[in-house]
Design an enzyme around this catalytic site. Structure first.
Site, mmCIF file in Angstrom:
data_model
loop_
_atom_site.group_PDB
_atom_site.id
_atom_site.type_symbol
_atom_site.label_atom_id
_atom_site.label_comp_id
_atom_site.label_asym_id
_atom_site.label_seq_id
_atom_site.Cartn_x
_atom_site.Cartn_y
_atom_site.Cartn_z
ATOM 1 C CB CYS A 59 -0.905 0.063 1.227
ATOM 2 S SG CYS A 59 -1.095 -1.434 2.156
ATOM 3 C CG ASP A 91 -5.753 -2.413 8.995
ATOM 4 O OD1 ASP A 91 -4.841 -1.908 9.681
ATOM 5 O OD2 ASP A 91 -6.880 -1.931 8.923
ATOM 6 C CB CYS A 132 -2.322 1.635 4.648
ATOM 7 S SG CYS A 132 -2.594 -0.104 5.028
ATOM 8 C CG ASP A 133 -7.453 -0.404 5.521
ATOM 9 O OD1 ASP A 133 -7.184 -0.285 4.311
ATOM 10 O OD2 ASP A 133 -7.934 -1.433 6.008
ATOM 11 C CB CYS A 204 -6.923 -4.210 -0.065
ATOM 12 S SG CYS A 204 -5.795 -4.828 1.192
ATOM 13 C CD GLU A 454 -9.867 -3.495 9.961
ATOM 14 O OE1 GLU A 454 -9.249 -4.350 9.298
ATOM 15 O OE2 GLU A 454 -10.112 -2.356 9.540
ATOM 16 C CB SER A 480 -11.288 -6.229 7.254
ATOM 17 O OG SER A 480 -10.903 -5.976 5.927
#
Length: 577
Positions: A59, A91, A132-133, A204, A454, A480
């Site tokens: 990522c 993650d 990233c997240d 992702c 998560e 997630s």
């Protein structure tokens, strides 16, 4: 007025005057000369170019390249870029073990570290690039907190992998772990899948948290239109980065700031895009946290209300068939927004970093009819959002569930209680659960975890075992964006503060109705109160360090799990120093 027509910037009105102007700042200027800056460059506005580049995961690996391009854009528009980095916790690697407790905490560290770097060096504007997240909301939150002219840019999604002729993402790898444990997949196939699922740099590929928040960045107006779409390896990402660098200088010339852009209506636009795309439940945590930085009241219930009235129109993984690259190839987020705007679901009068409104940005966008990735709102996948809120005696502060892809919106079952994710995962791995169970994972909330983990490893294992439609799962932790099935997160109040989820016992009857937004346990208030008398708070294993510090300050998931008083408590803004 175009930048080229301007005589220059008045440093006396910019934060960087504190480090570059006057005889007393000679020591600071000497440092800039040491780094090769000219007098002219020192006299220009200073623009922080912040990324979450690191070698933790794909990522982030391309962000340094994109930062270099953003710096070129700043320089072209007569600014002086100063690149810096901050952390990320990825993650996909942190998932399924104690490392996931660091994930949500990293959002706050990202915000705080960007704030401190900008404050400490008195930068005048900010370009933030994240992949990233938690780094996406974290970087946007820092922009809203500082309120200097800012442009956000997503680092781009990963290309899809190919396994046995089908597009795959990391979601399929997580689910394959469950299939392997159930004897439905060989070790050879699992290994072959893991080797091809993630073939490039980028986040992702499904409509998981990173791509969800990337869509939000365009919907709320903090990112250039179209910038969220191109996969990370594509050269066009560098062109968007360069354009973002030029755009931030234009915003500085106009004094157009993030809080001028991210209004209540802009946040509503963000929630609409999440719901319409079947996005991550984590958006119900991040949108309130972003609102909090502006001093705007916008909690999980406000988000859920918008989710419920928004049609679900994007056929994207994990519930659907397509990945982010497919959306990019038909025109990206502007196509999704065009469908929603034409259907009357977006506020078109919200200003954006282009200096134009959403309506103006979308004026020349054509909705392509020769594709089935995004539908018009007149022909949705479902008439209401892919993510919805729940409330009831089991979740007085609310909860959230992704209903995209669910065939049945009701589930009634018996509680099977676990006081950590590890306990639940081990039971699932042993197949020590049965059809009709509601798996309860508690003491995983913001305070109780601490860190609100998560649960993808557990939910993916259930799906991999073919039990995704036979059980439900509820938690005071999170899921997630890749999670699918009847999985309910953010249940509040959390168990650690004596919330009803902490009072459940094995065998309790739990009633879930996503259609009406209800989450109840078949107990009277008197029965719950009786159990409350014997409930005792628990001590987690993190009694020092960053996770301990986080647990002392973090608030409820209902309000975004924030750690400071927010914009409403401000007596001044950094941008005005």
């Amino acid at each position: 007025m175009p930048l080229d027509d301007k005589p220059g910037f008045d440093k006396s009105k910019l934060p960087s005057r504190h480090v570059t102007v006057g005889p007393s700042r000679a020591p600071a200027r000497s440092y800039y000369y040491a780094m090769g800056l000219s007098e002219e460059e020192i006299n220009q506005p200073f623009v922080g170019v912040a990324t979450c580049w690191n070698e933790a995961a794909p990522c982030n690996i391309s962000l340094s390249r994109q930062a270099k391009a953003a710096k070129v854009g700043v320089e072209q528009a007569r600014g002086t870029p100063r690149e810096f980095t901050t952390i990320t916790v990825t993650d996909g690697i942190a998932m399924g073990h104690q490392g996931m407790k660091s994930s949500l905490v990293s959002r706050e560290v990202i915000v705080d570290s960007v704030e401190l770097t900008m404050r400490g060096h008195c930068y005048d504007a900010l370009v933030g690039i994240a992949g990233c997240d938690k780094s996406l909301p974290g970087m946007m939150m820092s922009m809203l907190r500082l309120n200097v002219p800012s442009v956000f840019m997503y680092g781009g999604s990963i290309l899809p992998g190919k396994f046995k002729g089908k597009d795959v993402t990391v979601q399929e790898v997580f689910e394959a772990v469950g299939a392997h444990a159930a004897g439905k997949m060989s070790g050879e196939d699992l290994h072959a899948l893991e080797c091809v699922a993630c073939p490039s740099a980028g986040s992702c590929g499904g409509q998981f948290t990173a791509n969800t928040m990337a869509c939000v960045s365009e919907a709320i107006g903090l990112a250039l239109p179209g910038s969220a779409g191109a996969p990370a390896p594509y050269e066009s990402r560098d062109q968007y980065a360069e354009a973002s660098g030029r755009a931030v200088m234009d915003l500085l010339a106009r004094n157009l700031r993030p809080r001028d852009i991210v209004t209540r209506k802009a946040l509503e636009n963000g929630a609409v895009v999440v719901a319409a795309s079947g996005g991550s439940t984590n958006a119900a945590l991040h949108l309130p946290a972003m609102a909090h930085e502006c001093g705007i009241e916008f909690d999980i219930h406000d988000v859920a209300e918008i989710f419920r009235r928004t049609p679900y129109i994007a056929d994207l993984k994990p519930a659907g068939r397509y990945v982010a690259k497919d959306l990019f190839e038909i025109g990206g987020v502007p196509v999704l927004m065009k469908a929603l705007y034409d259907g009357g679901y977006l506020h078109g009068d919200c200003i954006t970093v282009t200096g134009k409104t959403i309506a103006e940005n979308l004026a020349d966008v054509k909705f392509p009819t020769d594709q089935d990735i995004i539908r018009p709102t007149s022909d949705p996948i479902s008439t209401w959002g892919g993510v919805v809120g729940l409330r009831g005696n089991l979740a007085p502060q609310g909860a959230i569930v992704k209903v995209a892809g669910l065939e049945d919106l009701k589930f009634t079952g018996t509680a099977r209680c676990f006081d950590s994710e590890e306990e639940a995962f081990e039971a699932v791995n042993r197949r020590d659960y049965k059809e009709g169970d509601v798996i309860v994972i508690r003491y995983e909330g913001p305070r109780g975890g601490p860190g609100m983990r998560e649960m993808l490893a557990t939910t993916a294992a259930i799906y991999g075992q073919g039990m995704g439609k036979s059980v439900a799962l509820i938690t005071d932790g999170r899921f997630s964006g890749a999670t699918r099935g009847f999985c309910i997160g953010h249940v509040g109040p959390e168990a650690a503060v004596g919330g009803p989820i902490g009072l459940l016992r094995d065998g309790d009857k739990i009633i879930i109705d996503a259609g009406t937004g209800k989450l109840d346990v078949d107990l009277t208030e008197a029965e719950l109160e009786e159990r409350r008398k014997s409930w005792q708070p628990r001590q987690h294993d993190y009694q020092s360090g960053a996770l301990w510090k986080y647990a002392q300050t973090v608030g409820d998931a209902e309000k975004g799990a924030v750690t400071h008083p927010g914009g409403k408590a401000e007596t001044h803004q950094y941008a005005d120093i």
